[in-house]
Design an enzyme around this catalytic site. Structure first.
Site, PDB file in Angstrom:
ATOM      1  N   GLY A  62      25.662 -28.569  -6.845  1.00  0.00           N
ATOM      2  CA  GLY A  62      24.198 -28.522  -6.842  1.00  0.00           C
ATOM      3  C   GLY A  62      23.656 -28.246  -5.452  1.00  0.00           C
ATOM      4  CG  ASP A 102      19.502 -22.236  -5.741  1.00  0.00           C
ATOM      5  OD1 ASP A 102      18.600 -23.071  -5.550  1.00  0.00           O
ATOM      6  OD2 ASP A 102      20.330 -22.318  -6.662  1.00  0.00           O
TER       7      ASP A 102
HETATM    8  P1  NG1 Z   1      22.077 -25.232  -8.617  1.00  0.00           P
HETATM    9  O1  NG1 Z   1      21.913 -26.669  -8.727  1.00  0.00           O
HETATM   10  O2  NG1 Z   1      22.430 -24.780  -7.259  1.00  0.00           O
HETATM   11  O3  NG1 Z   1      23.017 -24.690  -9.643  1.00  0.00           O
HETATM   12  C1  NG1 Z   1      20.165 -24.197 -10.211  1.00  0.00           C
HETATM   13  C2  NG1 Z   1      19.424 -22.863 -10.113  1.00  0.00           C
HETATM   14  C3  NG1 Z   1      18.075 -23.009  -9.393  1.00  0.00           C
HETATM   15  C4  NG1 Z   1      17.253 -24.149 -10.002  1.00  0.00           C
HETATM   16  C5  NG1 Z   1      18.107 -25.427 -10.081  1.00  0.00           C
HETATM   17  C6  NG1 Z   1      17.395 -26.567 -10.788  1.00  0.00           C
HETATM   18  C7  NG1 Z   1      20.872 -20.868  -9.908  1.00  0.00           C
HETATM   19  C8  NG1 Z   1      21.555 -19.952  -8.961  1.00  0.00           C
HETATM   20  N1  NG1 Z   1      20.217 -21.907  -9.352  1.00  0.00           N
HETATM   21  O4  NG1 Z   1      20.608 -24.559  -8.931  1.00  0.00           O
HETATM   22  O5  NG1 Z   1      17.375 -21.788  -9.466  1.00  0.00           O
HETATM   23  O6  NG1 Z   1      16.735 -23.788 -11.272  1.00  0.00           O
HETATM   24  O7  NG1 Z   1      19.335 -25.194 -10.775  1.00  0.00           O
HETATM   25  O8  NG1 Z   1      16.220 -26.900 -10.117  1.00  0.00           O
HETATM   26  O9  NG1 Z   1      20.921 -20.679 -11.106  1.00  0.00           O
END
Ligand code: NG1
Length: 400
Positions: free
Chosen positions: A124, A171
Site C-alpha cells: 500500500g 499514486d
Molecule cells: P495502493 O494502495 O498503492 O495499491 C491503490 C490505487 C490508488 C488509490 C488507493 C486507495 C493504484 C495504482 N493505486 O493504491 O489510486 O485508489 O488504492 O486509496 O491502483
C-alpha cells in the site's frame, strides 16, 4: 552514492550506465478510495524509492533486470502495442510505462536497465506506481524527452491500467510531482498538485501488517468491485436529485452541486446494505480530506489525528477493506500515544500510518516492535516493516 548499482550494471551489461532515474513510493495521509471518485486526496512521497540506472540502446529492445533475485529479468520491444506477460508478472509495469511513452511521444529507442527498489512490495506504499514513473522517466531519458511531471503523471495513471487495476491516479501524481518537506492535495480532472508543508515536529510512522495485498491477485478483484459499487451507488443517488446523468459522472460533480449532508440523506433513501455503506464512506472521507488539509496547514496535530481515526473507522466498517492485523496495529499505535492511526493505501493488507509528536515517536515505534513484530517473531527484517516516513521530493532523472 549509487556505486553498487553502477557496479552491478557494468557486470551485467558490460558497459557504463549513462543515467539514473528515481521515483518515490508514497504514504497516503488521508483520502482513501476516493481518487477514482474524482475527489481530492492528501498523500506524501516518502524516502523509499525505485532507482533505475540505464543506458540507451540503438534499437527498440528494452532489457531490464532487478537487484532483487525474486524478480527475473525481462526483455521486450518498445512500441505502441506491447502484449502483456502473464497476469501478475512484475515486467508488466515496465511494459505499461513503455507502451504509454511510445503511444504519447512516439518513443522508439530501447534501453538496458537495472532496477533497485526500497519500497516494500504490495504494502500500500505504491511500489507499482513508483516503478511505472521511474520506468517512464528512463524511457524518456533514452529518447531525449523531458515530459512535464503533471503530464507524465496523467499519462502514467492511464498507462498503469494496462496491468488490470482500474486505479485512480493519486499514486502516479504524488510520485511524479511531490515537493520535499510537503504532502500534497491532489485534485483530478485536470490533475493538480498543491504542496502542503508538513510541520517539522510531526512524525508519520508506517508499519506493515505482514499481509501482502497483491494487486495482481485477490486484492485487485476487491478493489475493482469497490469501484464498481461506488459507481452504482452514485448513479442511483443522482436520479434522486433529478440531475442530468450526463453532467454528473463523478462524485465530484455531485458534491459540487449538492452539499454532503444532502447527498447522504438522499443515499439513505435510495440505497441500502453495501451500496449505502460504500456511498457513505466516499462522501464522509471527502469531508475529512477538506478538514485534514486545514488542520495540516494550521499545525493542529490532534485535529489531523482525529480525522485519521475517523477515516480508519469508515474504511473498516463502511468500505470493508481492513483486516484484523491492520486494526491491531492501529490499536497499538493509539495506545502508545499516536494521536491518530489508519490503514493506508488500498487496504486488505499492507500498511498503517500513525501520526505522533516528535517526542513520542520512539514510544510508538517500541510498542509496535514489541507487541506486533516481536510477538510474531519477525524482528529480523524490521527496517522493511517499520519506519518513520519523511516527506520526500518527486521523481527525477540525472545524467551520470
Ligand atoms: P495502493 O494502495 O498503492 O495499491 C491503490 C490505487 C490508488 C488509490 C488507493 C486507495 C493504484 C495504482 N493505486 O493504491 O489510486 O485508489 O488504492 O486509496 O491502483
Amino acid at each position: 552514492m549509487h556505486e553498487q548499482l553502477v557496479h552491478t550494471f557494468r557486470e551485467r551489461y558490460g558497459s557504463e550506465p549513462t543515467h539514473l532515474a528515481r521515483a518515490p513510493g508514497r504514504v497516503n495521509l488521508i483520502g482513501e478510495h476516493i481518487d477514482y471518485a474524482g475527489l481530492p486526496v492528501l498523500p506524501m512521497a516518502i524516502q523509499r524509492e525505485v532507482r533505475i540506472t540505464f543506458r540507451p540502446r540503438d534499437d527498440r529492445i528494452v532489457l531490464a533486470a532487478t537487484t532483487d533475485p525474486d524478480f527475473a529479468p525481462c526483455h521486450f520491444e518498445l512500441g505502441p502495442d506491447i502484449s502483456p506477460y502473464d497476469d501478475g508478472d512484475w515486467g508488466n509495469y515496465l511494459k505499461a510505462a513503455a507502451q504509454g511513452m511510445a503511444q504519447a511521444y512516439g518513443a522508439e529507442r530501447g534501453l538496458d536497465a537495472l532496477i533497485e527498489s526500497s519500497v516494500p512490495v504490495a504494502a500500500g506504499l505504491s511500489s507499482s506506481s513508483a516503478l511505472v514513473i521511474a520506468s517512464a522517466l528512463a524511457v524518456a531519458g533514452s529518447n531525449d524527452l523531458e515530459p512535464d511531471p503533471i503530464e507524465l503523471a496523467e499519462l502514467m495513471a492511464e498507462a498503469e491500467q494496462y496491468v488490470g487495476t482500474r486505479g485512480g491516479g493519486m499514486d502516479q501524481a504524488i510520485s511524479a510531482g511531490a515537493v520535499a518537506g510537503c504532502a500534497a492535495r491532489v485534485e483530478f480532472d485536470p490533475l493538480r498538485l498543491e504542496p502542503v508543508p508538513v510541520p517539522e515536529d510531526w512524525r508519520f510512522v508506517v508499519a506493515h501488517s505482514l499481509v501482502q495485498a497483491h494487486k495482481s491477485g485477490g486484492a485487485r478483484a476487491v478493489y475493482n468491485r469497490r469501484r464498481a459499487e461506488t459507481e452504482e451507488a452514485l448513479a442511483r443517488v443522482v436520479v434522486q436529485f433529478s440531475l442530468p446523468a450526463a453532467e454528473v459522472g463523478s462524485y465530484r460533480d455531485l458534491l459540487e452541486r449538492v452539499p454532503g449532508s444532502e447527498a447522504l440523506a438522499a443515499g439513505e433513501v435510495c440505497l441500502e446494505g453495501d451500496l449505502l455503506k460504500r456511498f457513505r464512506h466516499v462522501v464522509t472521507e471527502n469531508e475529512r480530506v477538506v478538514r485534514a488539509e486545514v488542520t495540516l496547514r494550521c499545525g493542529s496535530r490532534d485535529g489531523f489525528g482525529m480525522l485519521m481515526n475517523g477515516s480508519h473507522a469508515s474504511l473498516a466498517d463502511d468500505y470493508e477493506v481492513s483486516i484484523p492485523e491492520l486494526d491491531e496495529l492501529v490499536g497499538i499505535a493509539r495506545d502508545a500515544g499516536a494521536v491518530g492511526a489508519r490503514l493506508t493505501g488500498a487496504g486488505m493488507g499492507g500498511c498503517i500510518v500513525a501520526l505522533c509528536a516528535r517526542e513520542n515517536v520512539n514510544e510508538v515505534l517500541a510498542a509496535i516492535q514489541d507487541r506486533f513484530y516481536a510477538a510474531r517473531d519477525r524482528l529480523d527484517d524490521l527496517d522493511d516493516h517499520l519506519f518513520v516516513a519523511e516527506p520526500a521530493p518527486g521523481a527525477s532523472i540525472e545524467k551520470m
